[in-house]
Scaffold this motif. Structure first.
Motif, PDB file in Angstrom:
ATOM      1  N   THR A  13       0.836  -1.205   0.000  1.00 38.61           N
ATOM      2  CA  THR A  13       0.000   0.000   0.000  1.00 38.61           C
ATOM      3  C   THR A  13       0.869   1.253   0.000  1.00 38.61           C
ATOM      4  N   PHE A  14       1.990   1.175   0.677  1.00 37.20           N
ATOM      5  CA  PHE A  14       2.882   2.340   0.722  1.00 37.20           C
ATOM      6  C   PHE A  14       3.428   2.666  -0.667  1.00 37.20           C
ATOM      7  N   VAL A  15       3.809   1.637  -1.415  1.00 37.09           N
ATOM      8  CA  VAL A  15       4.318   1.871  -2.768  1.00 37.09           C
ATOM      9  C   VAL A  15       3.237   2.475  -3.653  1.00 37.09           C
ATOM     10  N   ARG A  16       2.014   1.962  -3.524  1.00 31.76           N
ATOM     11  CA  ARG A  16       0.933   2.528  -4.317  1.00 31.76           C
ATOM     12  C   ARG A  16       0.675   3.984  -3.934  1.00 31.76           C
ATOM     13  N   LEU A  17       0.810   4.272  -2.652  1.00 36.95           N
ATOM     14  CA  LEU A  17       0.648   5.649  -2.197  1.00 36.95           C
ATOM     15  C   LEU A  17       1.714   6.551  -2.816  1.00 36.95           C
ATOM     16  N   LEU A  18       2.932   6.045  -2.929  1.00 35.46           N
ATOM     17  CA  LEU A  18       3.995   6.826  -3.565  1.00 35.46           C
ATOM     18  C   LEU A  18       3.651   7.155  -5.012  1.00 35.46           C
ATOM     19  N   PHE A  19       3.011   6.226  -5.701  1.00 31.21           N
ATOM     20  CA  PHE A  19       2.638   6.451  -7.097  1.00 31.21           C
ATOM     21  C   PHE A  19       1.604   7.565  -7.226  1.00 31.21           C
ATOM     22  N   THR A  20       0.878   7.830  -6.145  1.00 30.59           N
ATOM     23  CA  THR A  20      -0.153   8.872  -6.215  1.00 30.59           C
ATOM     24  C   THR A  20       0.394  10.263  -5.897  1.00 30.59           C
ATOM     25  N   LEU A  21       1.694  10.385  -5.659  1.00 28.45           N
ATOM     26  CA  LEU A  21       2.260  11.683  -5.301  1.00 28.45           C
ATOM     27  C   LEU A  21       1.971  12.769  -6.340  1.00 28.45           C
ATOM     28  N   PRO A  22       2.031  12.480  -7.651  1.00 31.28           N
ATOM     29  CA  PRO A  22       1.669  13.529  -8.614  1.00 31.28           C
ATOM     30  C   PRO A  22       0.236  14.017  -8.423  1.00 31.28           C
ATOM     31  N   LEU A  23      -0.682  13.099  -8.116  1.00 34.66           N
ATOM     32  CA  LEU A  23      -2.070  13.497  -7.888  1.00 34.66           C
ATOM     33  C   LEU A  23      -2.185  14.350  -6.631  1.00 34.66           C
ATOM     34  N   LEU A  24      -1.512  13.927  -5.577  1.00 36.23           N
ATOM     35  CA  LEU A  24      -1.586  14.677  -4.325  1.00 36.23           C
ATOM     36  C   LEU A  24      -0.934  16.053  -4.474  1.00 36.23           C
ATOM     37  N   ALA A  25       0.118  16.122  -5.278  1.00 37.23           N
ATOM     38  CA  ALA A  25       0.754  17.423  -5.527  1.00 37.23           C
ATOM     39  C   ALA A  25      -0.206  18.355  -6.267  1.00 37.23           C
ATOM     40  N   MET A  26      -0.951  17.781  -7.230  1.00 34.82           N
ATOM     41  CA  MET A  26      -1.937  18.604  -7.948  1.00 34.82           C
ATOM     42  C   MET A  26      -3.008  19.115  -6.990  1.00 34.82           C
ATOM     43  N   ALA A  27      -3.444  18.254  -6.074  1.00 32.91           N
ATOM     44  CA  ALA A  27      -4.453  18.677  -5.104  1.00 32.91           C
ATOM     45  C   ALA A  27      -3.904  19.791  -4.203  1.00 32.91           C
ATOM     46  N   TYR A  28      -2.637  19.666  -3.834  1.00 31.13           N
ATOM     47  CA  TYR A  28      -2.036  20.688  -2.968  1.00 31.13           C
ATOM     48  C   TYR A  28      -1.989  22.047  -3.668  1.00 31.13           C
ATOM     49  N   PHE A  29      -1.543  22.056  -4.927  1.00 32.47           N
ATOM     50  CA  PHE A  29      -1.461  23.327  -5.651  1.00 32.47           C
ATOM     51  C   PHE A  29      -2.853  23.907  -5.905  1.00 32.47           C
ATOM     52  N   ALA A  30      -3.832  23.029  -6.121  1.00 34.66           N
ATOM     53  CA  ALA A  30      -5.203  23.520  -6.294  1.00 34.66           C
ATOM     54  C   ALA A  30      -5.732  24.122  -4.999  1.00 34.66           C
ATOM     55  N   TYR A  31      -5.298  23.552  -3.883  1.00 33.97           N
ATOM     56  CA  TYR A  31      -5.712  24.102  -2.581  1.00 33.97           C
ATOM     57  C   TYR A  31      -5.160  25.515  -2.376  1.00 33.97           C
ATOM     58  N   GLN A  32      -3.986  25.755  -2.931  1.00 35.50           N
ATOM     59  CA  GLN A  32      -3.380  27.077  -2.811  1.00 35.50           C
ATOM     60  C   GLN A  32      -4.129  28.126  -3.627  1.00 35.50           C
TER      61      GLN A  32
END
Length: 801
Positions: A445-464
């Motif tokens: 699950t941790f490796v799969r979570l790492l693969f989602t980092l681009p998505l989470l980064a997009m969410a972070y910038f959208a939050y800004q």
């Protein structure tokens, strides 16, 4: 090679069968005077065990004597149902070709013994006194004065293992640190179990299973063929006790009678109690349930397996099945060792150690996970923690497939005899066995979570830089909006219709049960109000992390609830075309931003409510459970129709104004594209999609140029859907790969060097059969005696010479 098997229980007799089919010389020593005594015990056999028995020719006799479990009931301590009866057990048989069956242990022992060709190698009344460990072999001395020699000793002698004790003793003389004191004291007991077999009770049906959950107490009652009842009453001890301590309980028949009388009031059904089972008993036993997962399973030429190395609680029925799998794994390594060594040269200690190490490495992860799961299930039935209470009374009632999913995971990667052909029955299921999936082989699950980092980064910038759909939604319903502004807003509306359709379909998929993806309506509402740039990547991240490819090993897990899937298209057409109709009709809906915001917030929930009403009014009379059993592609026409219609509308809009898109469009389309790339990466990693990345991306770009990016994403998701429905993992054990009598070694190329050529030359994979189909003379030794180290140790009359 010669093997001395100690213990003639299920593990020992299974091992004898596997060695005979491998043409490996052996002798089996059983301390009892019968191989199939009736000691009041029963056993639940998993599809994985039945597949091994099928390979050995012992399955049919067992199948004739049992009925697969059909229905599970879960009760509170007062006998009332926690939830409606669980009808999912037949799904396991549909998935694997064999059902979960319960029967007398005696019947299984008899079936395994009957399957052995040369029964003279199986000896009774042979209680082991001592094992002598030598560089060139082992000697097993029995209390009756007989001695048996071999290359290795394999202990299948249960929780009170003499072989384990001797292994510890021998190791301590050479390396006192090999088995630590902590290792020797690992076995403990926290629960007792009163179990037995009873005559049928009126009104109960074959294949019914009842579970009772209570604080410190639990019951398991199985109604087998002809109504014969197999039952277990579990009770927590005041405190854990060590196996070798003086305080470890050893119960008498009187203890069992007293317990049954004291606890007989406990109901396991609305009609019956424990006292009813006791009154109709045939046999019974009271024991403390030992638990231990030993770190070291072998030393030198001695190895232990089954309860002697990994003893589990009985609540989940995993112990016997784990032992059968361990035996199969050991047989595979011994057969490999035999095929790669000279029959005229004694096995060296290093060769034996290498075989044992390979066996343990193959089994360690799976056994560890199985042992932990069994311990957790025992505590959950006894409601030991708040988490257990929540799981039993709140999770289970809302997740009928939960237990079936656990069983499926435990079965997927099961062991098989790799040198024997796979039985035809094992190919009938919708969830092919797969050694690369299941318990102990889970994707990180941790490796799969790492693969989602681009998505989470997009969410972070959208939050800004927060955005919402208020402005484009207002534009859609404003008669004063310019043509360009309205077209941009309508383009975004069509894009969201396609994307939200995918979300709604995913929310009703069996594989996404009990995950955040089920809350697609909530995510859609948040996306409308907080902005798709923030919410869409989070939704996709949740989906990706909780949807590893192994979830789709059973084809029915791809299935969506057809009743709801059929409602997605009308809902999204309403979502997309109402603004167009209002625009064409020149209707003005004056709303301030606050009213628009509330519309955006509540509209997805309205969609969900309308879906529910449509289903209730009979838009579909399908049942997802029946579809899982009978038609795992029942939903594909509705899914295909939905995607084709919506992407066609998007394409028409794109053709009408190819250079017009709303500024917010990338905020939902770009994370969707990344999500699809991650899902396609899963397919490629599993060997289910054999197109190159160049071909995949080129196709996506071409469709995007011709029909627009929204159409490309919608059709890309549909492509993935069709792959899930039609393709199997590269390591799946399917008829296409293994049919026609092929073995795992032959197909995977993992057998000894020259194995495939030998199979082709002989026309079969069973090294234990001669050309006329009969068992040969034990690696060329004389039939009247088995020659070991130059002399006959055991005659075929079963007497020591």
């Amino acid at each position: 090679m010669r093997v001395v098997i100690v213990g003639g229980g299920i593990a020992g007799l299974t091992l004898a069968n596997t060695l005979e089919k491998a043409n490996i010389d052996y002798v089996l020593l059983e301390r009892r005077s019968l191989f199939d005594p009736q000691v009041g015990a029963s056993i639940g056999l998993s599809p994985a065990s039945m597949r091994i028995f099928d390979q050995l020719g012992a399955a049919q006799e067992i199948l004739d004597a049992t009925k697969s479990i059909k229905r599970g009931r879960h009760h509170r301590s007062d006998g009332s149902l926690i939830m409606p009866p669980d009808e999912n057990f037949p799904l396991l048989e549909r998935r694997f070709g064999y059902g979960v069956c319960f029967l007398d242990r005696q019947i299984v022992l008899r079936s395994l013994y009957n399957a052995i060709g040369v029964k003279e190698r199986c000896l009774l009344d042979k209680r082991v006194r001592e094992i002598v460990h030598l560089d060139e072999g082992v000697k097993v001395h029995c209390e009756d004065g007989t001695t048996y020699e071999g290359d290795v000793v394999l202990g299948c002698d249960g929780v009170n293992s003499k072989v384990r004790d001797e292994m510890w003793r021998i190791a301590s003389q050479v390396d006192p640190t090999y088995f630590t004191q902590k290792e020797r004291e690992k076995m403990t007991a926290e629960y007792t179990c009163l179990f037995g077999i009873s005559h049928p009770l009126p009104g109960m049906e074959e294949g019914d299973v009842d579970h009772v959950y209570d604080k410190g107490h639990a019951m398991l009652v199985i109604h087998g063929k002809g109504g014969r009842i197999y039952w277990f009453y579990f009770q927590r001890l005041p405190k854990p006790v060590h196996f070798h301590s003086d305080a470890f309980p050893k119960y008498t028949a009187k203890d069992a009678e007293d317990l049954a009388e004291r606890e007989g009031w406990r109901p396991y059904h609305d009609k019956y109690k424990l006292k009813d089972l006791w009154k109709n008993r045939v046999t019974y036993t009271l024991v403390a349930m030992e638990e231990a997962l030993f770190e070291n399973w072998y030393y030198g030429r001695i190895a232990t397996m089954g309860d002697s190395s990994h003893k589990m609680t009985a609540n989940q029925g995993s112990g016997g099945n784990a032992a059968i799998e361990s035996v199969a794994a050991m047989a595979n390594e011994l057969k490999r060792l035999q095929e790669t060594t000279s029959p005229s040269t004694p096995l060296t200690p290093s060769q034996v150690r290498a075989a044992f190490a390979a066996w343990k490495a193959k089994r360690k992860n799976r056994i560890t996970s199985t042992w932990k799961d069994a311990a957790k299930f025992c505590r959950m039935q006894g409601l030991e923690s708040l988490g257990d209470i929540i799981t039993v009374f709140y999770v289970l009632p809302n997740a009928a497939n939960f237990i079936t999913a656990l069983y499926t995971k435990s079965l997927l990667g099961a062991e098989v005899l790799e040198y024997l052909p796979l039985p035809e029955r094992s190919f009938r299921g919708t969830a092919p066995f797969n050694p690369k999936q299941g318990t102990g082989m889970e994707e990180s699950t941790f490796v799969r979570l790492l693969f989602t980092l681009p998505l989470l980064a997009m969410a972070y910038f959208a939050y800004q830089t927060p955005t919402s759909l208020v402005e484009p939604f207002s534009t859609l319903f404003s008669t004063s909006a310019s043509s360009t502004a309205w077209t941009q807003a309508f383009s975004l509306q069509l894009s969201t219709a396609v994307i939200y359709a995918l979300w709604l379909i995913e929310s009703h998929r069996r594989a996404n049960a009990l995950t955040p993806v089920q809350l697609a309506v909530l995510f859609a509402s948040l996306s409308n109000t907080l902005g798709p740039g923030l919410i869409a990547p989070i939704f996709y991240a949740f989906h990706y992390v909780t949807s590893p490819i192994e979830k789709f090993a059973p084809s029915d897990m791809r299935l969506t609830n057809v009743a709801y899937t059929r409602t997605v298209l009308p809902m999204m057409l309403f979502h997309a075309l109402v603004p167009l109709a209002i625009r064409i009709g020149g209707i003005s809906l004056a709303m301030d931003d606050n009213a628009v915001w509330w519309n955006l917030l509540l509209a997805p929930f309205l969609v969900g409510f309308l879906q529910y009403l449509l289903v209730r009014t009979g838009v579909s009379n399908t049942n997802i459970y029946q579809d899982a059993l009978n038609d795992t592609e029942k939903d594909l026409p509705a899914i295909t129709r939905t995607v084709y219609v919506l992407t066609t509308l998007s394409t028409l809009q794109y053709w009408s104004s190819p250079t017009t898109s709303h500024p917010l469009a990338p905020s939902i389309l770009l994370p969707t594209a990344i999500w699809l790339l991650l899902l396609f990466n899963d397919l490629k990693a599993a060997g289910m999609l054999r197109r190159s990345w160049l071909a995949i991306t080129s196709a996506g770009v071409a469709v995007a140029v011709i029909g627009g990016p929204t159409t490309a994403l919608g059709l890309g998701w549909l492509w993935r859907e069709r792959v899930l429905a039609s393709e199997r993992h590269r390591s799946a054990v399917t008829r296409e790969r293994y049919g026609g009598g092929k073995t795992v070694w032959e197909v995977e190329g993992t057998g000894p060097v020259g194995w495939a050529e030998k199979v082709k030359a002989n026309g079969h994979a069973n090294g234990g059969l001669t050309g006329d189909g009969h068992t040969n003379g034990l690696n060329g030794h004389a039939k009247e005696g088995v020659k070991v180290n130059g002399h006959a140790n055991v005659g075929f009359n079963g007497q020591a010479k």
